[in-house]
Design a protein around this motif. Structure first.
Motif, PDB file in Angstrom:
ATOM      1  N   VAL A 133     -20.183  39.845  68.394  1.00 34.90           N
ATOM      2  CA  VAL A 133     -19.925  39.191  69.678  1.00 34.90           C
ATOM      3  C   VAL A 133     -20.118  37.676  69.541  1.00 34.90           C
ATOM      4  O   VAL A 133     -19.312  36.888  70.044  1.00 34.90           O
ATOM      5  CB  VAL A 133     -20.838  39.773  70.783  1.00 34.90           C
ATOM      6  N   ARG A 134     -21.168  37.254  68.847  1.00 34.42           N
ATOM      7  CA  ARG A 134     -21.385  35.802  68.651  1.00 34.42           C
ATOM      8  C   ARG A 134     -20.231  35.163  67.894  1.00 34.42           C
ATOM      9  O   ARG A 134     -19.935  33.986  68.074  1.00 34.42           O
ATOM     10  CB  ARG A 134     -22.704  35.544  67.896  1.00 34.42           C
ATOM     11  N   GLN A 135     -19.567  35.956  67.017  1.00 32.86           N
ATOM     12  CA  GLN A 135     -18.411  35.422  66.276  1.00 32.86           C
ATOM     13  C   GLN A 135     -17.117  35.540  67.080  1.00 32.86           C
ATOM     14  O   GLN A 135     -16.045  35.222  66.569  1.00 32.86           O
ATOM     15  CB  GLN A 135     -18.273  36.130  64.924  1.00 32.86           C
ATOM     16  N   GLY A 136     -17.213  36.061  68.316  1.00 34.95           N
ATOM     17  CA  GLY A 136     -16.047  36.101  69.187  1.00 34.95           C
ATOM     18  C   GLY A 136     -15.135  37.293  68.959  1.00 34.95           C
ATOM     19  O   GLY A 136     -13.997  37.305  69.453  1.00 34.95           O
ATOM     20  N   LEU A 137     -15.605  38.310  68.209  1.00 34.30           N
ATOM     21  CA  LEU A 137     -14.780  39.493  67.978  1.00 34.30           C
ATOM     22  C   LEU A 137     -14.895  40.459  69.160  1.00 34.30           C
ATOM     23  O   LEU A 137     -15.990  40.638  69.714  1.00 34.30           O
ATOM     24  CB  LEU A 137     -15.208  40.223  66.701  1.00 34.30           C
ATOM     25  N   VAL A 138     -13.781  41.098  69.509  1.00 30.18           N
ATOM     26  CA  VAL A 138     -13.843  42.202  70.465  1.00 30.18           C
ATOM     27  C   VAL A 138     -14.671  43.300  69.801  1.00 30.18           C
ATOM     28  O   VAL A 138     -14.411  43.682  68.656  1.00 30.18           O
ATOM     29  CB  VAL A 138     -12.434  42.717  70.816  1.00 30.18           C
ATOM     30  N   THR A 139     -15.705  43.781  70.489  1.00 34.22           N
ATOM     31  CA  THR A 139     -16.732  44.588  69.832  1.00 34.22           C
ATOM     32  C   THR A 139     -16.950  45.911  70.565  1.00 34.22           C
ATOM     33  O   THR A 139     -17.053  45.933  71.791  1.00 34.22           O
ATOM     34  CB  THR A 139     -18.051  43.788  69.770  1.00 34.22           C
ATOM     35  N   VAL A 140     -17.006  46.989  69.774  1.00 35.55           N
ATOM     36  CA  VAL A 140     -17.187  48.336  70.317  1.00 35.55           C
ATOM     37  C   VAL A 140     -18.262  49.051  69.497  1.00 35.55           C
ATOM     38  O   VAL A 140     -18.245  48.994  68.264  1.00 35.55           O
ATOM     39  CB  VAL A 140     -15.867  49.143  70.213  1.00 35.55           C
TER      40      VAL A 140
ATOM     41  N   GLY B  82     -11.719  59.150  69.774  1.00 34.39           N
ATOM     42  CA  GLY B  82     -12.027  57.826  70.293  1.00 34.39           C
ATOM     43  C   GLY B  82     -11.570  56.703  69.371  1.00 34.39           C
ATOM     44  O   GLY B  82     -11.028  55.699  69.838  1.00 34.39           O
ATOM     45  N   VAL B  83     -11.783  56.866  68.074  1.00 32.00           N
ATOM     46  CA  VAL B  83     -11.383  55.798  67.144  1.00 32.00           C
ATOM     47  C   VAL B  83      -9.865  55.662  67.141  1.00 32.00           C
ATOM     48  O   VAL B  83      -9.326  54.546  67.137  1.00 32.00           O
ATOM     49  CB  VAL B  83     -11.938  56.061  65.729  1.00 32.00           C
ATOM     50  N   ARG B  84      -9.144  56.769  67.195  1.00 24.98           N
ATOM     51  CA  ARG B  84      -7.671  56.687  67.269  1.00 24.98           C
ATOM     52  C   ARG B  84      -7.236  56.065  68.602  1.00 24.98           C
ATOM     53  O   ARG B  84      -6.286  55.273  68.632  1.00 24.98           O
ATOM     54  CB  ARG B  84      -7.041  58.066  67.058  1.00 24.98           C
ATOM     55  N   ASN B  85      -7.930  56.417  69.696  1.00 20.56           N
ATOM     56  CA  ASN B  85      -7.631  55.758  70.982  1.00 20.56           C
ATOM     57  C   ASN B  85      -7.788  54.244  70.870  1.00 20.56           C
ATOM     58  O   ASN B  85      -6.980  53.475  71.409  1.00 20.56           O
ATOM     59  CB  ASN B  85      -8.584  56.253  72.078  1.00 20.56           C
ATOM     60  N   LEU B  86      -8.856  53.815  70.177  1.00 19.83           N
ATOM     61  CA  LEU B  86      -9.112  52.385  70.010  1.00 19.83           C
ATOM     62  C   LEU B  86      -8.001  51.724  69.214  1.00 19.83           C
ATOM     63  O   LEU B  86      -7.533  50.640  69.572  1.00 19.83           O
ATOM     64  CB  LEU B  86     -10.408  52.184  69.223  1.00 19.83           C
TER      65      LEU B  86
ATOM     66  N   SER C 204     -21.519  58.743  73.524  1.00 17.35           N
ATOM     67  CA  SER C 204     -21.102  57.659  74.402  1.00 17.35           C
ATOM     68  C   SER C 204     -20.544  56.491  73.596  1.00 17.35           C
ATOM     69  O   SER C 204     -20.875  56.322  72.428  1.00 17.35           O
ATOM     70  CB  SER C 204     -22.286  57.175  75.254  1.00 17.35           C
ATOM     71  N   ALA C 205     -19.678  55.732  74.261  1.00 18.12           N
ATOM     72  CA  ALA C 205     -19.202  54.474  73.697  1.00 18.12           C
ATOM     73  C   ALA C 205     -20.045  53.353  74.279  1.00 18.12           C
ATOM     74  O   ALA C 205     -20.460  53.417  75.445  1.00 18.12           O
ATOM     75  CB  ALA C 205     -17.725  54.271  74.018  1.00 18.12           C
ATOM     76  N   ILE C 206     -20.323  52.328  73.457  1.00 18.63           N
ATOM     77  CA  ILE C 206     -21.338  51.338  73.798  1.00 18.63           C
ATOM     78  C   ILE C 206     -20.728  49.948  73.948  1.00 18.63           C
ATOM     79  O   ILE C 206     -19.974  49.481  73.095  1.00 18.63           O
ATOM     80  CB  ILE C 206     -22.432  51.284  72.697  1.00 18.63           C
ATOM     81  N   ILE C 207     -21.110  49.293  75.040  1.00 23.50           N
ATOM     82  CA  ILE C 207     -20.730  47.899  75.283  1.00 23.50           C
ATOM     83  C   ILE C 207     -21.879  46.998  74.859  1.00 23.50           C
ATOM     84  O   ILE C 207     -23.000  47.137  75.351  1.00 23.50           O
ATOM     85  CB  ILE C 207     -20.432  47.659  76.784  1.00 23.50           C
TER      86      ILE C 207
ATOM     87  N   VAL D  19     -15.818  47.359  65.101  1.00 20.86           N
ATOM     88  CA  VAL D  19     -16.258  48.656  65.629  1.00 20.86           C
ATOM     89  C   VAL D  19     -17.402  49.151  64.757  1.00 20.86           C
ATOM     90  O   VAL D  19     -17.263  49.232  63.530  1.00 20.86           O
ATOM     91  CB  VAL D  19     -15.096  49.677  65.592  1.00 20.86           C
ATOM     92  N   ASP D  20     -18.548  49.471  65.360  1.00 22.30           N
ATOM     93  CA  ASP D  20     -19.706  49.956  64.606  1.00 22.30           C
ATOM     94  C   ASP D  20     -20.071  51.337  65.142  1.00 22.30           C
ATOM     95  O   ASP D  20     -20.514  51.471  66.286  1.00 22.30           O
ATOM     96  CB  ASP D  20     -20.882  48.978  64.768  1.00 22.30           C
ATOM     97  N   LEU D  21     -19.869  52.361  64.311  1.00 19.57           N
ATOM     98  CA  LEU D  21     -20.026  53.748  64.757  1.00 19.57           C
ATOM     99  C   LEU D  21     -21.432  54.256  64.431  1.00 19.57           C
ATOM    100  O   LEU D  21     -21.765  54.472  63.262  1.00 19.57           O
ATOM    101  CB  LEU D  21     -18.970  54.631  64.092  1.00 19.57           C
ATOM    102  N   HIS D  22     -22.230  54.444  65.471  1.00 15.67           N
ATOM    103  CA  HIS D  22     -23.589  54.968  65.319  1.00 15.67           C
ATOM    104  C   HIS D  22     -23.712  56.341  65.946  1.00 15.67           C
ATOM    105  O   HIS D  22     -22.918  56.729  66.810  1.00 15.67           O
ATOM    106  CB  HIS D  22     -24.602  54.063  66.029  1.00 15.67           C
ATOM    107  N   SER D  23     -24.781  57.043  65.547  1.00 17.59           N
ATOM    108  CA  SER D  23     -25.252  58.233  66.245  1.00 17.59           C
ATOM    109  C   SER D  23     -26.749  58.028  66.461  1.00 17.59           C
ATOM    110  O   SER D  23     -27.257  56.944  66.189  1.00 17.59           O
ATOM    111  CB  SER D  23     -24.974  59.484  65.410  1.00 17.59           C
ATOM    112  N   GLY D  24     -27.450  59.042  66.930  1.00 13.90           N
ATOM    113  CA  GLY D  24     -28.867  58.848  67.253  1.00 13.90           C
ATOM    114  C   GLY D  24     -29.796  58.819  66.056  1.00 13.90           C
ATOM    115  O   GLY D  24     -30.937  58.387  66.164  1.00 13.90           O
ATOM    116  N   GLY D  25     -29.326  59.333  64.906  1.00 11.86           N
ATOM    117  CA  GLY D  25     -30.192  59.382  63.733  1.00 11.86           C
ATOM    118  C   GLY D  25     -31.209  60.506  63.823  1.00 11.86           C
ATOM    119  O   GLY D  25     -31.215  61.298  64.767  1.00 11.86           O
ATOM    120  N   SER D  26     -32.085  60.556  62.816  1.00 10.24           N
ATOM    121  CA  SER D  26     -33.028  61.673  62.672  1.00 10.24           C
ATOM    122  C   SER D  26     -33.979  61.804  63.852  1.00 10.24           C
ATOM    123  O   SER D  26     -34.420  62.902  64.178  1.00 10.24           O
ATOM    124  CB  SER D  26     -33.857  61.487  61.404  1.00 10.24           C
TER     125      SER D  26
END
Ligand code: CA
Length: 335
Positions: free
Chosen positions: A197-204, A225-229, A153-156, A139-146
């Motif tokens: 994803v290339r390493q086959g991990l379920v990715t969010v 969202g992270v607790r839901n995950l 949104s959650a990203i696929i 799971v990699d948690l981003h925002s829009g930045g400066s």
């Protein structure tokens, strides 16, 4: 060979809060290290989920959320292993900047990294080579930045393998963000999520507002969202009603047509608020030439039908800056 060293034992039960040291030898500190916080919480036989934030140092909802989980989760209440990297690009987080002040690099364009490279390349190599192989999910948690403000949104991250794609979509929908968006960064392979994803991990992934600040709304969405995950992966008990699987609401950024770029220097005036429905060819905004009041502003136009998904935060733009991003309904494979 990597010279990185960690103080935690990934196989030990319980909660460990430590760090990864990557030796670094600048003028001020001949034998020092770049120290990256790392925590492991382990109990039972469930899966391993890797939670990363601070990939960009000016995006705050993810690091705040992961810090809270590290402090609050009681190991006896989980089933599995959580590996936290809440400020993975520590030099950038310390500086509050997208890129590292050490070598100028954007960590999320250096994966899978280089253990003999610069500090940023060594961080991505450590995540790719030492951390990702331990995980079932990433799971990699981003925002829009400066520079950007984005609808939370959650990203696929797209996956070529249909089974991994199905599992990725199920996990991202379980996050239960107001929007779910497929983003491949124009096919960019050097991100952490593309590497997972290339390493086959379920990715969010996520994009939680931005603008270089902490959004109240996005932080609440991120915490939940992270607790839901974690409940989706069976690591913690579900606390509320299961989230609605809103697969009909999946969007994507339509490659180059989804990005409205500045065509000249000036100040960008947006014409629409985030979430507004817009059409290809419609005026998206104007670039004003503040020092040449006789010159009319330059009009920018949308390249795709959709909704206004992200917008540039600073008014000042130069040629090539991303002023607006549009997201359109996702028409690809969902199963
Ligand atoms: Ca980001």
């Amino acid at each position: 060979m990597s010279t990185a060293h960690t103080t935690v034992d990934f196989d030990r039960n319980g909660k460990q809060i430590g760090f990864v040291d990557i030796p670094h030898s600048p003028h001020e500190d001949a034998w020092g290290a770049t120290r990256i916080p790392l925590a492991v919480i382990k109990n039972g036989t469930g899966p391993t989920v890797i939670l990363e934030a601070g990939n960009h140092g000016d995006e705050y909802e993810g690091p705040i959320t992961l810090g809270e989980l590290i402090r609050e989760l009681d190991p006896s209440t989980i089933n599995g292993r959580l590996i936290f990297l809440p400020a993975v690009n520590a030099p950038a987080v310390l500086a509050g900047r997208r890129t590292s002040p050490v070598d100028g690099l954007n960590l999320n364009r250096t994966f899978p990294g280089n253990e003999s490279g610069t500090i940023t390349q060594q961080i991505s190599a450590y995540v790719s080579d030492a951390i990702m192989p331990l995980g079932d999910a990433f799971v990699d948690l981003h925002s829009g930045g400066s520079s950007l403000n984005i609808l939370p949104s959650a990203i696929i991250e797209p996956a070529a393998d249909p089974e991994l794609r199905r599992r990725n979509i199920a996990a991202v929908l379980a996050f239960d963000a107001p929007l779910t968006v497929v983003i491949d960064n124009l096919g960019e392979p050097r991100t952490s999520t593309a590497t997972a994803v290339r390493q086959g991990l379920v990715t969010v992934g996520t994009e939680m507002a931005g603008a270089g600040t902490v959004s109240l709304d996005a932080l609440a969405i991120c915490r939940k969202g992270v607790r839901n995950l974690l409940a989706h992966f069976g690591i913690i008990e579900a606390t509320a009603t299961p989230p609605a699987a809103r697969s009909e609401a999946i969007l994507r950024i339509p490659d180059h047509d989804g990005y409205v770029l500045a065509t000249s220097d000036g100040v960008f005036e947006p014409f629409h608020a985030l979430g507004t429905k817009v059409s290809a060819g419609e005026a998206a905004g104007a670039i004003h030439k503040l020092l040449a009041p006789a010159s009319p502003p330059e009009i920018l136009r949308y390249g795709a039908d959709g909704i206004v998904y992200g917008r540039r935060q600073p008014g000042r733009v130069v040629v090539g800056n991303c002023c607006v991003t549009v997201a359109a309904p996702y028409a690809g494979d969902l199963t």
